[in-house]
Write a protein that holds these residues in place. Structure first.
Motif, mmCIF file in Angstrom:
data_model
loop_
_atom_site.group_PDB
_atom_site.id
_atom_site.type_symbol
_atom_site.label_atom_id
_atom_site.label_comp_id
_atom_site.label_asym_id
_atom_site.label_seq_id
_atom_site.Cartn_x
_atom_site.Cartn_y
_atom_site.Cartn_z
ATOM 1 N N LEU A 83 0.825 -1.212 0.000
ATOM 2 C CA LEU A 83 0.000 0.000 0.000
ATOM 3 C C LEU A 83 0.855 1.257 0.000
ATOM 4 C CD1 LEU A 83 -2.910 -0.913 2.437
ATOM 5 C CD2 LEU A 83 -3.133 -0.230 0.034
ATOM 6 N N ARG A 84 1.935 1.231 0.768
ATOM 7 C CA ARG A 84 2.817 2.404 0.866
ATOM 8 C C ARG A 84 3.383 2.777 -0.503
ATOM 9 N NH1 ARG A 84 7.105 1.368 5.135
ATOM 10 N NH2 ARG A 84 5.209 1.029 6.305
ATOM 11 N N SER A 85 3.900 1.804 -1.232
ATOM 12 C CA SER A 85 4.477 2.106 -2.546
ATOM 13 C C SER A 85 3.398 2.546 -3.528
ATOM 14 C CB SER A 85 5.240 0.896 -3.096
ATOM 15 O OG SER A 85 4.393 -0.220 -3.260
ATOM 16 N N THR A 86 2.217 1.950 -3.425
ATOM 17 C CA THR A 86 1.118 2.290 -4.328
ATOM 18 C C THR A 86 0.607 3.699 -4.052
ATOM 19 O OG1 THR A 86 0.540 -0.051 -4.464
ATOM 20 C CG2 THR A 86 -1.149 1.542 -5.132
ATOM 21 N N GLN A 87 0.431 4.050 -2.780
ATOM 22 C CA GLN A 87 -0.042 5.390 -2.437
ATOM 23 C C GLN A 87 0.966 6.449 -2.875
ATOM 24 O OE1 GLN A 87 -0.759 5.142 1.787
ATOM 25 N NE2 GLN A 87 -2.873 4.515 1.502
ATOM 26 N N ASP A 88 2.239 6.205 -2.676
ATOM 27 C CA ASP A 88 3.258 7.171 -3.096
ATOM 28 C C ASP A 88 3.225 7.372 -4.610
ATOM 29 O OD1 ASP A 88 4.033 7.590 -0.501
ATOM 30 O OD2 ASP A 88 5.898 6.444 -0.640
ATOM 31 N N ALA A 89 3.017 6.295 -5.353
ATOM 32 C CA ALA A 89 2.944 6.410 -6.813
ATOM 33 C C ALA A 89 1.702 7.189 -7.241
ATOM 34 C CB ALA A 89 2.949 5.022 -7.448
ATOM 35 N N LEU A 90 0.584 6.980 -6.552
ATOM 36 C CA LEU A 90 -0.639 7.734 -6.862
ATOM 37 C C LEU A 90 -0.446 9.221 -6.583
ATOM 38 C CD1 LEU A 90 -3.288 5.227 -5.452
ATOM 39 C CD2 LEU A 90 -2.883 5.776 -7.873
ATOM 40 N N LYS A 91 0.292 9.534 -5.541
ATOM 41 C CA LYS A 91 0.615 10.937 -5.237
ATOM 42 C C LYS A 91 1.513 11.507 -6.331
ATOM 43 C CE LYS A 91 3.709 12.588 -2.047
ATOM 44 N NZ LYS A 91 4.723 13.233 -2.552
ATOM 45 N N ASP A 92 2.544 10.758 -6.717
ATOM 46 C CA ASP A 92 3.467 11.220 -7.757
ATOM 47 C C ASP A 92 2.759 11.460 -9.089
ATOM 48 O OD1 ASP A 92 5.477 11.018 -5.886
ATOM 49 O OD2 ASP A 92 6.319 9.149 -6.704
ATOM 50 N N ALA A 93 1.710 10.672 -9.364
ATOM 51 C CA ALA A 93 0.973 10.815 -10.622
ATOM 52 C C ALA A 93 -0.022 11.964 -10.583
ATOM 53 C CB ALA A 93 0.238 9.515 -10.940
ATOM 54 N N GLY A 94 -0.318 12.488 -9.380
ATOM 55 C CA GLY A 94 -1.283 13.581 -9.272
ATOM 56 C C GLY A 94 -2.706 13.108 -9.041
ATOM 57 N N VAL A 95 -2.869 11.862 -8.625
ATOM 58 C CA VAL A 95 -4.201 11.366 -8.290
ATOM 59 C C VAL A 95 -4.596 11.883 -6.910
ATOM 60 C CG1 VAL A 95 -5.598 9.303 -7.847
ATOM 61 C CG2 VAL A 95 -3.916 9.301 -9.708
ATOM 62 N N LEU A 96 -3.652 11.820 -5.983
ATOM 63 C CA LEU A 96 -3.857 12.302 -4.620
ATOM 64 C C LEU A 96 -2.937 13.490 -4.366
ATOM 65 C CD1 LEU A 96 -3.561 8.836 -2.791
ATOM 66 C CD2 LEU A 96 -5.666 9.975 -3.516
ATOM 67 N N VAL A 97 -3.412 14.469 -3.610
ATOM 68 C CA VAL A 97 -2.544 15.586 -3.251
ATOM 69 C C VAL A 97 -1.457 15.102 -2.299
ATOM 70 C CG1 VAL A 97 -3.896 16.478 -1.305
ATOM 71 C CG2 VAL A 97 -2.539 18.042 -2.690
ATOM 72 N N ASP A 98 -1.805 14.114 -1.466
ATOM 73 C CA ASP A 98 -0.857 13.510 -0.534
ATOM 74 C C ASP A 98 -1.488 12.214 -0.046
ATOM 75 O OD1 ASP A 98 1.680 13.930 1.070
ATOM 76 O OD2 ASP A 98 0.231 13.540 2.672
ATOM 77 N N ASP A 99 -0.662 11.263 0.366
ATOM 78 C CA ASP A 99 -1.251 10.002 0.827
ATOM 79 C C ASP A 99 -1.954 10.158 2.179
ATOM 80 O OD1 ASP A 99 1.112 10.256 2.221
ATOM 81 O OD2 ASP A 99 1.851 8.259 1.744
ATOM 82 N N SER A 100 -1.814 11.301 2.811
ATOM 83 C CA SER A 100 -2.503 11.538 4.092
ATOM 84 C C SER A 100 -4.012 11.706 3.903
ATOM 85 C CB SER A 100 -1.943 12.772 4.789
ATOM 86 O OG SER A 100 -2.212 13.934 4.030
ATOM 87 N N VAL A 101 -4.493 11.921 2.674
ATOM 88 C CA VAL A 101 -5.937 12.048 2.448
ATOM 89 C C VAL A 101 -6.626 10.689 2.460
ATOM 90 C CG1 VAL A 101 -5.688 14.209 1.170
ATOM 91 C CG2 VAL A 101 -5.849 12.047 -0.083
ATOM 92 N N VAL A 102 -5.852 9.621 2.432
ATOM 93 C CA VAL A 102 -6.424 8.274 2.486
ATOM 94 C C VAL A 102 -6.767 7.972 3.945
ATOM 95 C CG1 VAL A 102 -6.061 5.820 2.055
ATOM 96 C CG2 VAL A 102 -5.086 7.518 0.498
ATOM 97 N N THR A 103 -8.077 7.934 4.233
ATOM 98 C CA THR A 103 -8.516 7.694 5.605
ATOM 99 C C THR A 103 -9.056 6.283 5.787
ATOM 100 O OG1 THR A 103 -10.724 8.548 5.175
ATOM 101 C CG2 THR A 103 -9.070 10.120 5.971
ATOM 102 N N ASP A 104 -9.531 5.678 4.701
ATOM 103 C CA ASP A 104 -10.067 4.319 4.751
ATOM 104 C C ASP A 104 -9.336 3.488 3.703
ATOM 105 O OD1 ASP A 104 -11.868 5.763 6.261
ATOM 106 O OD2 ASP A 104 -13.641 4.826 5.389
ATOM 107 N N THR A 105 -8.963 2.280 4.071
ATOM 108 C CA THR A 105 -8.319 1.399 3.098
ATOM 109 C C THR A 105 -8.908 -0.005 3.191
ATOM 110 O OG1 THR A 105 -6.554 0.819 4.638
ATOM 111 C CG2 THR A 105 -6.087 2.578 3.078
#
Length: 166
Positions: A110-132
Motif C-alpha cells: 500500500l505504501r508504494s502504491t499510495q506514493d505512486a498515486l501521489k506522484d501521478a497527481g491522483v492524490l494531493v498527498d497520501d494523508s488524504v487516504v482515511t479508509d483502506t
C-alpha cells in the motif's frame, strides 16, 4: 454504491516499499528491487487515465482506497512432470507467511502504491487516504484478481453530508 472517483488496473509485479538495507558505505536503499518498477507502473497507468480528464485535480478530501494486489505463485506451488502447470493441492490459497519477494507485507504494498498515486497527481498527498481495503491474492483466485501480476485500484471520495438546517 456510487462510482469510484478513480479506477485503474496496473500490470506488473507489486513491489513493497519500506524495508531498508544499508550498503558497505552506510547508505540506505530499498531492500526490494521491485519497488521502483512497481511505482513506475502505477504512475504510468494513472497518468494514462488522467490524460483523458483535462479537468482532473488531485484529490484533497478524505478518500477510501481499495486495492486488490495480484501476486504470482511461486514455482514451488506447481507440480512437475505430467502435473507441470497445475497448482499442487497442498499449495496455500493465500499469499501468507514470512514476508519475502513472493509474499510482501500488505501495508508495504500500500505504501508504494499510495506514493505512486501521489506522484501521478491522483492524490494531493497520501494523508488524504482515511479508509483502506487491501487484498493480496494469487493470479485468478478471486474477485478482481488478474490473469497476471498487478493490481486493481479504486478510490472513492468520502463526502460528509451537510447537516440539515432547522
Amino acid at each position: 454504491m456510487t462510482r469510484p472517483a478513480f479506477h485503474i488496473t496496473v500490470h506488473g509485479t507489486p513491489g513493497p516499499q519500506g524495508s531498508k538495507t544499508r550498503n558497505a558505505a552506510g547508505a540506505l536503499y530499498e531492500s526490494s528491487a521491485k519497488v521502483k518498477p512497481w511505482r513506475e507502473a502505477v504512475k504510468s497507468a494513472a497518468l494514462d487515465v488522467l490524460s483523458y480528464d483535462i479537468c482532473w485535480s488531485p484529490l484533497r478530501e478524505a478518500v477510501r482506497l481499495e486495492v486488490v494486489f495480484t501476486l504470482p505463485r511461486p514455482k514451488s506451488h506447481f507440480g512437475t512432470g505430467r502435473n507441470a502447470g497445475q497448482v499442487k493441492p497442498s499449495a496455500p490459497q493465500y499469499p501468507t507467511g514470512k514476508p519475502d519477494t513472493d509474499k510482501p507485507d500488505t501495508d508495504k504494498l500500500l505504501r508504494s502504491t499510495q506514493d505512486a498515486l501521489k506522484d501521478a497527481g491522483v492524490l494531493v498527498d497520501d494523508s488524504v487516504v482515511t479508509d483502506t481495503a487491501a487484498e493480496k491474492r494469487y493470479v485468478l483466485t478471486g474477485d478482481d484478481t488478474l490473469s497476471h501480476p498487478g493490481a486493481v485500484i479504486r478510490i472513492w471520495r468520502l463526502n460528509t453530508p451537510k447537516e440539515a438546517s432547522s
